[in-house]
Write an enzyme that holds these catalytic residues in place. Structure first.
Site, PDB file in Angstrom:
ATOM      1  N   HIS A 116      -0.379   0.546  -5.322  1.00  0.00           N
ATOM      2  CA  HIS A 116       0.253  -0.785  -5.767  1.00  0.00           C
ATOM      3  C   HIS A 116      -0.659  -1.730  -5.944  1.00  0.00           C
ATOM      4  CE1 HIS A 116       3.257  -3.946  -6.451  1.00  0.00           C
ATOM      5  NE2 HIS A 116       2.772  -4.739  -5.642  1.00  0.00           N
TER       6      HIS A 116
ATOM      7  N   GLU B 118      12.938   0.722  -0.218  1.00  0.00           N
ATOM      8  CA  GLU B 118      12.702  -0.554  -0.364  1.00  0.00           C
ATOM      9  C   GLU B 118      11.500  -0.727  -1.250  1.00  0.00           C
ATOM     10  OE1 GLU B 118      11.006  -4.434   2.038  1.00  0.00           O
ATOM     11  OE2 GLU B 118      11.709  -2.902   3.071  1.00  0.00           O
ATOM     12  N   LEU B 119      11.786  -1.779  -2.302  1.00  0.00           N
ATOM     13  CA  LEU B 119      10.594  -1.978  -3.277  1.00  0.00           C
ATOM     14  C   LEU B 119       9.142  -2.219  -2.493  1.00  0.00           C
ATOM     15  CD1 LEU B 119       9.572  -2.289  -6.094  1.00  0.00           C
ATOM     16  CD2 LEU B 119      10.294  -4.786  -6.163  1.00  0.00           C
ATOM     17  N   ASP B 120       8.287  -1.292  -2.822  1.00  0.00           N
ATOM     18  CA  ASP B 120       6.794  -1.591  -2.117  1.00  0.00           C
ATOM     19  C   ASP B 120       6.994  -2.008  -0.941  1.00  0.00           C
ATOM     20  OD1 ASP B 120       5.490  -1.143  -4.686  1.00  0.00           O
ATOM     21  OD2 ASP B 120       5.942  -3.058  -5.296  1.00  0.00           O
TER      22      ASP B 120
ATOM     23  N   SER C 179      -3.112  -1.605  -2.644  1.00  0.00           N
ATOM     24  CA  SER C 179      -2.622  -0.933  -1.354  1.00  0.00           C
ATOM     25  C   SER C 179      -2.037   0.563  -1.711  1.00  0.00           C
ATOM     26  CB  SER C 179      -1.391  -1.674  -0.543  1.00  0.00           C
ATOM     27  OG  SER C 179      -1.940  -3.098  -0.668  1.00  0.00           O
TER      28      SER C 179
ATOM     29  N   SER D   7      -4.407   6.231 -15.456  1.00  0.00           N
ATOM     30  CA  SER D   7      -5.809   6.036 -15.368  1.00  0.00           C
ATOM     31  C   SER D   7      -6.014   6.786 -13.673  1.00  0.00           C
ATOM     32  CB  SER D   7      -6.396   4.839 -15.316  1.00  0.00           C
ATOM     33  OG  SER D   7      -5.804   3.803 -14.368  1.00  0.00           O
TER      34      SER D   7
ATOM     35  N   MET E 253       7.097   3.266 -12.665  1.00  0.00           N
ATOM     36  CA  MET E 253       7.920   1.913 -12.702  1.00  0.00           C
ATOM     37  C   MET E 253       9.223   1.830 -12.311  1.00  0.00           C
ATOM     38  SD  MET E 253       5.175   0.369 -13.314  1.00  0.00           S
ATOM     39  CE  MET E 253       5.741  -1.517 -13.746  1.00  0.00           C
TER      40      MET E 253
ATOM     41  N   LEU F 272      12.642   4.346  -6.704  1.00  0.00           N
ATOM     42  CA  LEU F 272      13.049   5.732  -6.445  1.00  0.00           C
ATOM     43  C   LEU F 272      14.548   5.374  -5.325  1.00  0.00           C
ATOM     44  CD1 LEU F 272       9.888   7.564  -5.476  1.00  0.00           C
ATOM     45  CD2 LEU F 272      11.605   7.899  -7.597  1.00  0.00           C
TER      46      LEU F 272
ATOM     47  N   ASN G 191       2.616   5.851  -2.969  1.00  0.00           N
ATOM     48  CA  ASN G 191       2.342   5.128  -3.975  1.00  0.00           C
ATOM     49  C   ASN G 191       0.996   4.110  -3.689  1.00  0.00           C
ATOM     50  OD1 ASN G 191       3.470   3.622  -6.441  1.00  0.00           O
ATOM     51  ND2 ASN G 191       3.687   1.810  -5.026  1.00  0.00           N
TER      52      ASN G 191
END
Length: 214
Positions: free
Chosen positions: A108, A142-144, A135, A14, A89, A92, A106
């Site tokens: 989030h 590091e994740l998000d 955000s 979307s 999902m 990286l 990204n």
């Protein structure tokens, strides 16, 4: 110069559609030069011509590191100015992030650093948060965890469940992402020493969603 965008997506796309619509309307000076997915069945892929679609699974590439390398080569081949993760999902790997450092964005669905990872809407409800939102941030290994550029906030209302809250957040995700992409396309956005930089100045507090954003 029109910004070249490579899109990474795993789901329905979307946010990708919002980008395509803004480009078509002339409100975003950019072009989508490729859509890349770790899920060959991802609906996001169907939103662009077949020539712009790329999909593989980590298993088909022999594992995560090999997948990231193959993905990185495919992304590099379309010479993007920015790589934008919209509902991608997979985390990286560091090699991929370093290869495209400073050009990876990204979106989030939470007010980072709150609620990194999955199931953000339910977690916001369980935490009793008065506000939730979205955000846009630079991507790190590091994740998000990368520098947050901009955020949009929505109230958590009495009677909300995860679905109603998700719908309210999605409504601000699209304009927030487009706001940041306009800054990126205009050459106003950068990352320096782990910090978001706008017009040469460090962004210490995430930019708010502009009321005029479309």
């Amino acid at each position: 110069m029109t910004a070249r965008l490579a899109i990474l997506a795993s789901g329905r796309g979307s946010n990708l559609q919002a980008i395509l619509d803004a480009i078509a309307a002339g409100t975003l000076d950019a072009s989508v030069v490729g859509v890349f997915s770790d899920k060959p069945e991802a609906p996001a892929l169907q939103r662009v011509p077949e020539a712009l679609r790329w999909s593989r699974t980590p298993k088909s590439c022999g594992g995560r590191a090999a997948f990231d390398a193959v993905l990185g080569d495919a992304v590099a081949a379309c010479a993007p100015d920015w790589i934008v993760c919209v509902g991608y999902m997979r985390i990286l790997g560091e090699a991929f992030v370093q290869r495209f450092a400073g050009r990876l964005l990204n979106i989030h669905p939470s007010l980072l650093p709150k609620h990194k990872g999955l199931h953000t809407h339910q977690r916001a409800l369980e935490a009793g948060d008065a506000e939730h939102g979205a955000s846009v941030h630079f991507v790190t290994a590091e994740l998000d965890g990368g520098a947050v550029i901009a955020q949009a906030r929505v109230p958590v209302q009495p009677g909300d469940d995860a679905d109603t809250l998700a719908a309210r957040v999605l409504a601000v995700e699209h304009p927030l992402l487009l706001q940041v992409l306009r800054l990126a396309a205009a050459g106003r956005l950068a990352e320096r020493n782990g910090q978001a930089v706008l017009d040469g100045q460090a962004v210490f507090t995430p930019l708010p969603l502009e009321s005029t954003a479309t």
